[in-house]
Structures are given as structure tokens and as C-alpha cells.
Write an enzyme that holds these catalytic residues in place. Structure first.
Site, short mmCIF file in Angstrom:
data_model
loop_
_atom_site.label_atom_id
_atom_site.label_comp_id
_atom_site.label_asym_id
_atom_site.label_seq_id
_atom_site.Cartn_x
_atom_site.Cartn_y
_atom_site.Cartn_z
N SER A 120 -13.13 -25.30 -46.58
CA SER A 120 -13.70 -26.07 -47.51
C SER A 120 -15.01 -26.00 -47.92
O SER A 120 -15.16 -26.65 -48.98
CB SER A 120 -13.53 -27.84 -47.09
OG SER A 120 -12.31 -27.91 -46.22
N HIS A 143 -7.37 -22.52 -50.81
CA HIS A 143 -7.88 -24.13 -50.25
C HIS A 143 -6.53 -24.71 -50.36
O HIS A 143 -6.34 -25.29 -51.58
CB HIS A 143 -9.05 -24.33 -50.90
CG HIS A 143 -9.69 -25.75 -50.44
ND1 HIS A 143 -10.03 -26.60 -51.25
CD2 HIS A 143 -9.81 -26.00 -49.13
CE1 HIS A 143 -10.51 -27.66 -50.59
NE2 HIS A 143 -10.34 -27.38 -49.33
N GLU A 155 -6.33 -24.23 -54.33
CA GLU A 155 -7.22 -23.39 -54.87
C GLU A 155 -7.46 -22.12 -54.60
O GLU A 155 -7.63 -22.13 -53.29
CB GLU A 155 -8.50 -23.94 -54.86
CG GLU A 155 -8.79 -25.73 -55.37
CD GLU A 155 -9.99 -26.43 -55.14
OE1 GLU A 155 -10.87 -26.52 -56.22
OE2 GLU A 155 -10.51 -26.54 -54.03
N ASN A 193 -13.16 -30.71 -54.92
CA ASN A 193 -14.24 -31.49 -53.92
C ASN A 193 -15.42 -31.90 -54.81
O ASN A 193 -15.98 -33.00 -54.77
CB ASN A 193 -14.71 -30.88 -52.69
CG ASN A 193 -13.91 -31.14 -51.36
OD1 ASN A 193 -13.06 -32.28 -51.55
ND2 ASN A 193 -13.80 -30.08 -50.61
#
Ligand SMILES: NC(=O)c1ccc[n+]([C@@H]2O[C@H](COP(=O)([O-])OP(=O)(O)OC[C@H]3O[C@@H](n4cnc5c(N)ncnc54)[C@H](O)[C@@H]3O)[C@@H](O)[C@H]2O)c1
Length: 286
Positions: A120, A143, A155, A193
Site C-alpha cells: 500500500s 494494489h 490499481e 489513498n
């Protein structure tokens, strides 16, 4: 284009086991390694409950459950990965652990096997230095989001030296398991994020200023913005200690706009971490 037939997963934790499930639900055979055979088996066993929930919600056929789980082979050995086409790494978010895993895989996997990391927060370009230079072109980020068997987004993140063919291969793999991949640059927090934490930080400002309560902010996001879950319910799911450490990483990279709010630090100090401690922004009982 290269075909994906055999898939290996490293790490049978929250993400690894569910990523394995994504592949077997689409008919692939998967070998899944954890530090011990017991942990790998435990990761597989947890998926029974995940499939039961999917059956209840009408997203999965009960009669396919046993044959689907049968396609996951738990292991504690690297040897089984020697003829894999794709390896997905989902071990602890720790540089030394990931370095050791990639060194082992690099010495065993065939030369054209693609390595995808589910990190992450660690730069893909940095993790790519843990494999030999001949494999750097086949290294990238993939991801997934939690719970991976439900969330459609992946992702796909090329590192500095990832070959274009590897990106196409991974995007194609994601589509084959029913995911919707988006291509994102190798920047801290990738895309999602960054979006998520900027919203959470602003939500915490609203609470600090007494503008609205966590309950009302969740209601606002669900009923006013169409979000399926409010930010505070989601923070309690992902846990506030992790949320704080992600914001610290984002703050180090991007500066002031990601500075974690005092109210979040206070929650962590109080051990109000979320569902995992029974109390976070909300209370969950024992
Ligand atoms: N939790 C999330 O919501 C989320 C979302 C996206 C990405 N990620 C990333 O996915 C990765 C895994 O996160 P998680 O939440 O599943 O963690 P987790 O702690 O649930 O699982 C990690 C697993 O890796 C295993 N492991 C450790 N060392 C190993 C080794 N040498 N060989 C094999 N297995 C080993 C552990 O025993 C554990 O089962 C991390 O890089 C994390 O940043 C997490």
C-alpha cells in the site's frame, strides 16, 4: 500476449487469502504460501466464511464452494512456484520481509514469471530493486482493496523500469478475474489513498471544530454523496493505528495537506483503534 495459467500468492493474511479467492473463483489454480503450513491453511479456512457470506448475498453458488476452495493449495515451500506465470506478494508491509520473499522467488521462479506486489505504501520502484536486473521489467504493483473478493478496483502500478508488456499482462489478468484495473503512477499513496486520506483528514477537522459528529458525517457521505459506507465506519474497519501511519507517510511526502489531525492521534493513544479493539469512533462491544 502472454497467458496466465498458474498463479502463486505469498502471504495468506487478510489480503493474500482473498486475492487467492479472486483467482480460484474465476477457475484458476492457486498455490498460497505463508510462513508456516498451518498459517497458510488457516488463511484458506477463513475463506469458507467469506464464501458463505457471498452465497447468502446471492453472489456465489453454494454447489461451487468445495470445488472452488479445492483449487487453493496451501504451502510453506517456495519450490511449488517454479513454473508459475504470475506471483502476487501480500506479506507484511515491511521492507526486510518483502526483500527476503522476492530474493527467494527470484531464485526459483521461471524467467518470464511476473511479480506483482500488493504493497500500500512502499514505492514499487524500490521493491523492484529486490529482484535481479533481468526481472525488473516484469515487476509491478497490483494494489487490491479490502475485501479483495468483493472490491472491483485494482490499481496497476508500473515501476520506473516495468515493461509495457507487463502492464498489459497485469491489466488483462485483473479483467480475467472480474476486476476493473486502473493504471496509476508510482507515487506515494498511489491514487486512491491520496483521495481517501484527504477526505478523512477534512472529516477529522469538521469533528474537531464541532461542525458535525462522526455519526452525522457518515450520514452525510452516505445520503448526500452516495458513498456505500461513511468515513468513520470505514476508519474503524481499517483501524486507526494503520490510518495514522499512512497519513504520516503521506505527510512526509506531500507536506502540510496530509498532516494527521490531533484527534486521530488521541484516538490511537487511547487504544480506540476501531473494530479490532472493540472501540474506535464508534463502540462495538466485546
Ligand atoms: N489490509 C488492507 O486493507 C490492505 C489493502 C491493500 C493492500 N494491503 C497490503 O497487503 C499486504 C498484506 O497486508 P494484510 O493486511 O493482508 O496483512 P496480514 O498481516 O493480514 O497478512 C500478512 C501475511 O503475510 C504472512 N507472512 C509474513 N512473512 C511471510 C513470509 N516470509 N512468507 C510467507 N508469508 C509471510 C503473515 O504470516 C501473514 O499471514 C501489505 O503489503 C499491505 O500493505 C493491505
Amino acid at each position: 500476449m502472454r497467458e496466465v495459467n498458474k498463479v502463486g500468492i505469498i502471504g495468506a493474511g487478510m489480503m493474500g487469502a482473498e486475492i487467492a479467492l479472486c483467482f480460484v473463483m474465476s477457475g484458476y489454480e492457486v498455490a498460497m504460501k505463508d510462513a508456516t503450513l498451518e498459517l497458510a491453511q488457516k488463511g484458506k479456512d477463513r475463506l469458507e466464511g467469506v464464501l458463505d457470506k457471498a452465497i447468502q448475498k446471492g453472489r456465489f453458488q453454494a454447489e461451487d464452494k468445495d470445488s472452488t476452495l479445492f483449487r487453493i493449495t496451501p504451502t510453506d515451500q517456495y519450490e511449488v512456484f517454479k513454473d508459475m506465470d504470475l506471483m502476487v506478494e501480500a506479506v507484511f508491509e515491511d521492507l526486510d520481509t518483502k526483500r527476503e520473499v522476492f530474493a527467494q522467488l527470484d531464485s526459483i521462479c521461471k524467467p518470464d514469471c511476473v511479480f506483482a506486489t500488493n504493497t500500500s505504501s512502499i514505492p514499487i520502484t524500490l521493491l523492484a530493486t529486490y529482484v535481479k536486473s533481468e526481472r525488473v521489467g516484469q515487476f509491478l504493483g497490483a494494489h487490491f482493496f479490502s475485501p479483495a473478493s468483493v472490491m472491483k478496483l485494482v490499481e496497476v502500478i508500473p515501476g520506473l523500469e516495468t515493461e509495457e508488456g507487463t502492464v498489459t499482462f497485469m491489466m488483462d489478468c485483473c479483467c480475467k478475474i472480474g476486476k476493473n484495473p486502473i493504471r496509476v503512477k508510482d507515487v506515494t499513496g498511489f491514487a486512491v489513498n491520496r483521495l481517501l486520506h484527504i477526505m478523512w483528514i477534512e472529516a477529522n477537522r469538521l469533528v474537531e471544530e464541532g461542525v458535525a459528529t462522526p455519526e452525522d458525517i457518515d450520514t452525510a457521505c452516505k445520503l448526500g454523496l452516495g458513498h456505500p459506507i461513511g468515513p468513520y465506519a470505514l476508519m474503524d474497519l481499517t483501524s486507526n493505528d494503520l490510518n495514522l501511519s499512512v497519513q504520516q507517510i503521506l505527510y512526509e511526502t506531500y507536506g502540510e495537506r496530509f498532516r494527521p489531525r490531533p484527534i486521530l492521534k488521541q484516538k490511537v493513544n487511547a487504544n480506540h483503534l476501531g473494530r479490532k479493539t472493540g472501540r474506535g469512533w464508534f463502540e462495538y462491544g466485546k
